[in-house]
Write an enzyme that holds these catalytic residues in place. Sequence first.
Site, PDB file in Angstrom:
ATOM      1  CB  CYS A 175       5.495   1.107  -1.510  1.00 28.06           C
ATOM      2  SG  CYS A 175       4.788   2.072  -0.146  1.00 28.06           S
ATOM      3  CG  HIS A 221       0.358  13.719   8.766  1.00 24.73           C
ATOM      4  ND1 HIS A 221       1.273  14.438   9.497  1.00 24.73           N
ATOM      5  CD2 HIS A 221      -0.014  14.520   7.731  1.00 24.73           C
ATOM      6  CE1 HIS A 221       1.431  15.630   8.941  1.00 24.73           C
ATOM      7  NE2 HIS A 221       0.660  15.703   7.876  1.00 24.73           N
TER       8      HIS A 221
END
Length: 393
Positions: A175, A221
């Site tokens: 990130c 997910h």
Amino acid sequence: MNVSAESGAPRRAGQRHEVGLAQLPPAPPTTVAVIEGLATGTPRRVVNQSDAADRVAELFLDPGQRERIPRVYQKSRITTRRMAVDPLDAKFDVFRREPATIRDRMHLFYEHAVPLAVDVSKRALAGLPYRAAEIGLLVLATSTGFIAPGVDVAIVKELGLSPSISRVVVNFMGCAAAMNALGTATNYVRAHPAMKALVVCIELCSVNAVFADDINDVVIHSLFGDGCAALVIGASQVQEKLEPGKVVVRSSFSQLLDNTEDGIVLGVNHNGITCELSENLPGYIFSGVAPVVTEMLWDNGLQISDIDLWAIHPGGPKIIEQSVRSLGISAELAAQSWDVLARFGNMLSVSLIFVLETMVQQAESAKAISTGVAFAFGPGVTVEGMLFDIIRR
């Protein structure tokens, strides 16, 4: 009488005094890096979070797990995400169960990444008075695909950039990769003020989706989505007047936190790229953010109360909450991060640029310049970020 600074002993006239570079005051910058163009984009497929929760729950036989999964998705505080492929689609389900190899997934990544990255890059450059030869550096950041020649080469060819352009690919920085890429581009344009740099972040988490009987796969997910962002970086003389909407990069910072290696772990399996987030990560963020940011602000003659904008990586509720708690700032100052998380999920390196774009677009007439701090987290755990100014008027 001359006195030696090290020992206090008298120094004879004419004796040379050695001064290290670290003892010298910093030279005032003659140029600053400026974000002159910014564009974002996502795949067209919109996945509703509640629908995804119901469909994932159906994959599990254990009644306890099936009952738990909707709660996991609800806690994410995500409403929708965008995905290049639907990992729960019947065709992809067959692809996933074969199982798809890492080679298969990387070709799928390339197939979907190139058109999106090219489109977003073109829009970032649209309207800027540059010739292709002026783009001297391309930095591509991604943690969800690796193939060479890759997306970077496709961008060069599709945009008609110079074949002698310098290229840097930032892989597996997670990130925080956008801040790492931006720092590289910033250093380049300050060293070559007549040239421009193009930064492209592309993340397609959906092509690596795996569903085993593992709650970690479900958590992953439930958080991650797909997206792309592009920045055009140039250099400006410090005394030059800048147009409203430009973003000045005042400084970049990076800090590797001690004993946090388990916090964010990226890896490669036979059937795709993997990501593991430790339950200790929120604690690492709470204890690590404030010292890093406070020291950076001190180096720039500022303190936390001087900051108008906080671009916190929208990596998940605990990421935002613990960052806010560490800094001791109002929860309202993270509103833009919460908004991006709700609408797009965690798009890894791309997410922070979405937050920055929101801040640039929001008019604020009270101040001519808004000062902000942006930061994200990568494997290590590493805190990467920048101090910036948005020119309002």
